[in-house]
Design a protein around this motif. Structure first.
Motif, PDB file in Angstrom:
ATOM      1  N   TYR A  50      -6.895  14.487  -2.606  1.00 30.25           N
ATOM      2  CA  TYR A  50      -7.278  14.017  -3.938  1.00 30.25           C
ATOM      3  C   TYR A  50      -8.789  14.171  -4.124  1.00 30.25           C
ATOM      4  N   GLY A  51      -9.181  14.690  -5.302  1.00 30.46           N
ATOM      5  CA  GLY A  51     -10.589  14.802  -5.665  1.00 30.46           C
ATOM      6  C   GLY A  51     -10.895  13.944  -6.871  1.00 30.46           C
ATOM      7  N   THR A  52     -12.037  13.257  -6.837  1.00 33.67           N
ATOM      8  CA  THR A  52     -12.419  12.342  -7.920  1.00 33.67           C
ATOM      9  C   THR A  52     -13.804  12.701  -8.443  1.00 33.67           C
ATOM     10  N   ASN A  53     -13.942  12.752  -9.782  1.00 35.00           N
ATOM     11  CA  ASN A  53     -15.257  12.853 -10.422  1.00 35.00           C
ATOM     12  C   ASN A  53     -15.311  11.853 -11.565  1.00 35.00           C
ATOM     13  N   SER A  54     -16.318  11.948 -12.404  1.00 32.09           N
ATOM     14  CA  SER A  54     -16.496  10.960 -13.470  1.00 32.09           C
ATOM     15  C   SER A  54     -15.388  11.012 -14.515  1.00 32.09           C
ATOM     16  N   GLU A  55     -14.611  12.113 -14.548  1.00 31.62           N
ATOM     17  CA  GLU A  55     -13.576  12.264 -15.570  1.00 31.62           C
ATOM     18  C   GLU A  55     -12.188  11.874 -15.082  1.00 31.62           C
ATOM     19  N   GLY A  56     -12.016  11.674 -13.784  1.00 30.88           N
ATOM     20  CA  GLY A  56     -10.706  11.266 -13.309  1.00 30.88           C
ATOM     21  C   GLY A  56     -10.442  11.695 -11.871  1.00 30.88           C
ATOM     22  N   LYS A  57      -9.162  11.602 -11.481  1.00 27.07           N
ATOM     23  CA  LYS A  57      -8.722  11.869 -10.120  1.00 27.07           C
ATOM     24  C   LYS A  57      -7.478  12.750 -10.150  1.00 27.07           C
ATOM     25  N   VAL A  58      -7.478  13.842  -9.364  1.00 27.80           N
ATOM     26  CA  VAL A  58      -6.374  14.795  -9.339  1.00 27.80           C
ATOM     27  C   VAL A  58      -6.085  15.167  -7.886  1.00 27.80           C
ATOM     28  N   GLY A  59      -4.800  15.400  -7.575  1.00 30.17           N
ATOM     29  CA  GLY A  59      -4.416  15.724  -6.208  1.00 30.17           C
ATOM     30  C   GLY A  59      -3.599  16.993  -6.108  1.00 30.17           C
ATOM     31  N   ALA A  60      -3.453  17.475  -4.878  1.00 28.32           N
ATOM     32  CA  ALA A  60      -2.616  18.640  -4.559  1.00 28.32           C
ATOM     33  C   ALA A  60      -1.899  18.350  -3.247  1.00 28.32           C
ATOM     34  N   PHE A  61      -0.792  19.082  -2.996  1.00 32.22           N
ATOM     35  CA  PHE A  61       0.052  18.795  -1.837  1.00 32.22           C
ATOM     36  C   PHE A  61       0.184  20.028  -0.948  1.00 32.22           C
ATOM     37  N   ILE A  62       0.240  19.777   0.367  1.00 30.55           N
ATOM     38  CA  ILE A  62       0.373  20.836   1.368  1.00 30.55           C
ATOM     39  C   ILE A  62       1.450  20.423   2.363  1.00 30.55           C
ATOM     40  N   THR A  63       2.359  21.352   2.685  1.00 28.94           N
ATOM     41  CA  THR A  63       3.406  21.098   3.666  1.00 28.94           C
ATOM     42  C   THR A  63       3.027  21.732   4.994  1.00 28.94           C
ATOM     43  N   LEU A  64       3.059  20.929   6.054  1.00 27.40           N
ATOM     44  CA  LEU A  64       2.743  21.413   7.405  1.00 27.40           C
ATOM     45  C   LEU A  64       4.042  21.554   8.193  1.00 27.40           C
ATOM     46  N   ARG A  65       4.281  22.764   8.703  1.00 29.45           N
ATOM     47  CA  ARG A  65       5.449  23.038   9.550  1.00 29.45           C
ATOM     48  C   ARG A  65       4.966  23.421  10.948  1.00 29.45           C
ATOM     49  N   LEU A  66       5.734  23.055  11.965  1.00 36.64           N
ATOM     50  CA  LEU A  66       5.344  23.334  13.336  1.00 36.64           C
ATOM     51  C   LEU A  66       6.440  24.102  14.073  1.00 36.64           C
ATOM     52  N   ARG A  67       6.009  24.942  15.026  1.00 34.77           N
ATOM     53  CA  ARG A  67       6.913  25.665  15.908  1.00 34.77           C
ATOM     54  C   ARG A  67       6.619  25.271  17.357  1.00 34.77           C
ATOM     55  N   ASN A 106     -10.124  20.154 -10.893  1.00 31.59           N
ATOM     56  CA  ASN A 106      -9.018  21.117 -10.827  1.00 31.59           C
ATOM     57  C   ASN A 106      -8.705  21.369  -9.344  1.00 31.59           C
ATOM     58  N   VAL A 107      -8.077  20.382  -8.711  1.00 34.47           N
ATOM     59  CA  VAL A 107      -7.832  20.430  -7.271  1.00 34.47           C
ATOM     60  C   VAL A 107      -6.639  21.344  -6.991  1.00 34.47           C
ATOM     61  N   GLN A 108      -6.832  22.277  -6.066  1.00 40.51           N
ATOM     62  CA  GLN A 108      -5.769  23.208  -5.681  1.00 40.51           C
ATOM     63  C   GLN A 108      -5.757  23.372  -4.166  1.00 40.51           C
ATOM     64  N   ALA A 109      -4.543  23.494  -3.608  1.00 38.00           N
ATOM     65  CA  ALA A 109      -4.402  23.779  -2.179  1.00 38.00           C
ATOM     66  C   ALA A 109      -4.606  25.269  -1.955  1.00 38.00           C
ATOM     67  N   VAL A 110      -5.466  25.628  -1.002  1.00 41.30           N
ATOM     68  CA  VAL A 110      -5.691  27.038  -0.703  1.00 41.30           C
ATOM     69  C   VAL A 110      -4.397  27.682  -0.221  1.00 41.30           C
ATOM     70  N   THR A 111      -3.618  26.967   0.593  1.00 41.31           N
ATOM     71  CA  THR A 111      -2.293  27.400   1.033  1.00 41.31           C
ATOM     72  C   THR A 111      -1.352  26.203   0.931  1.00 41.31           C
ATOM     73  N   GLU A 112      -0.279  26.347   0.155  1.00 42.35           N
ATOM     74  CA  GLU A 112       0.624  25.229  -0.059  1.00 42.35           C
ATOM     75  C   GLU A 112       1.508  24.947   1.144  1.00 42.35           C
ATOM     76  N   SER A 113       1.663  25.907   2.039  1.00 38.81           N
ATOM     77  CA  SER A 113       2.470  25.722   3.242  1.00 38.81           C
ATOM     78  C   SER A 113       1.719  26.293   4.433  1.00 38.81           C
ATOM     79  N   VAL A 114       1.550  25.486   5.479  1.00 37.97           N
ATOM     80  CA  VAL A 114       0.816  25.884   6.678  1.00 37.97           C
ATOM     81  C   VAL A 114       1.765  25.826   7.869  1.00 37.97           C
ATOM     82  N   MET A 115       1.783  26.896   8.674  1.00 40.37           N
ATOM     83  CA  MET A 115       2.602  26.947   9.888  1.00 40.37           C
ATOM     84  C   MET A 115       1.702  26.773  11.106  1.00 40.37           C
ATOM     85  N   GLY A 116       1.996  25.753  11.910  1.00 41.53           N
ATOM     86  CA  GLY A 116       1.218  25.487  13.110  1.00 41.53           C
ATOM     87  C   GLY A 116       2.063  25.619  14.361  1.00 41.53           C
TER      88      GLY A 116
END
Length: 285
Positions: free
Chosen positions: A206-223, A127-137
């Motif tokens: 992406y995280g993989t275990n014996s049951e399969g592979k699942v991914g999550a996405f994160i957008t990086l924005r810069l100033r 159950n892969v989840q992004a801690v923050t879906e959008s990061v500002m750098g």
């Protein structure tokens, strides 16, 4: 010659006797082991079943027989007690919380002198989840992208990618300016010296275990690195404008004050003009 033949025959009989005795001992040992295995499981076999229809997951444990009275049942997840009752019966059920579905569960039939327990493993894909879906750098500094998974079985392999128009670019500790940290439940992508043109965009974990592979996405924005000075520049601009207005106002006011002072100096005193008129009148008389 006869004695020799007799000696050989006796030797063969002794060897055959030893082989027969060894075979007999082996048969006895096998039956003994089978008897111990059968006796240890007699009357204590527990069948487990997992029913999952998508909306709920139901765990069931059934004891085939018991020589002692069942005094209750206990359900646990790891070391956490989920439920315990004092009901009799050779079967018990437990419905899993949908938010905490995966994990290692155990059911115990409480009886005297000892209880009988079985384990039930509920396995799912990560159950892969992004801690923050959008990061500002900020340009030139460091950004950290984080993904987590609390599912069972735990993740055995983490992967990071940069999503580009030409395909997914794999990222690892050999990548320039990028460093990956990971454990069974968490992974971090560290990007150093952020580049305003190259680093912004979408990243995937992406995280993989014996049951399969699942991914999550994160957008990086810069100033831009100068973004922190913008408030100061705004205040400075307002101060400069205000000072300019004050100076211009002072310059516009000073010529009028000079003209007024000159007019005051050239005009005769009010009192003196009146006295002159009275003197002239007396001389005329």
């Amino acid at each position: 010659m006869a004695d020799g033949r007799h000696g050989v025959a006796v030797g063969h009989r002794d060897q055959d006797g030893n082989m027969d005795m060894a075979a007999a001992l082996l048969v006895v040992l096998v039956f003994t082991l089978l008897g111990i295995e059968s006796g240890s499981g007699a009357g204590s076999n527990i069948s487990t079943y997992i029913f999952d229809d998508g909306s709920k997951t139901l765990l069931t444990c059934t004891l085939n027989s018991s020589d002692t009275a069942i005094l209750g049942h206990r359900w646990m997840k790891g070391d956490q007690l989920l439920r315990e009752d004092s009901q009799p019966g050779l079967s018990t059920e437990y419905e899993i919380d949908p938010g905490e579905r995966s994990g290692q569960y155990s059911c115990t039939f409480l009886s005297e002198p000892t209880g009988r327990m079985a384990r039930v493993s509920v396995k799912v894909r990560p159950n892969v989840q992004a801690v923050t879906e959008s990061v500002m750098g900020i340009e030139g500094e460091r950004a950290v992208l984080v993904c987590e998974s609390r599912s069972f079985p735990p993740v055995t392999q983490w992967e990071w990618y940069k999503i580009t128009d030409t395909g997914d670019l794999p990222l690892n500790n050999k990548s320039h300016k990028k460093f990956v940290v990971f454990s069974e439940t968490r992974t971090e992508l560290h990007i150093h010296k952020l580049n305003l043109k190259k680093d912004p965009g979408q990243y995937a974990c992406y995280g993989t275990n014996s049951e399969g592979k699942v991914g999550a996405f994160i957008t990086l924005r810069l100033r831009s690195r100068f973004i922190a000075f913008w408030p100061f520049l705004g205040i400075l601009t307002e101060v400069v404008v205000l000072v300019t207005i004050i100076v211009a106002f002072e310059k516009c006011r000073k010529p009028h004050e000079v003209v007024r002072e000159e007019d005051t100096d050239s005009a005769p005193p009010k009192g003196s003009g009146h006295l002159m008129n009275d003197k002239d009148k007396r001389d005329a008389n």
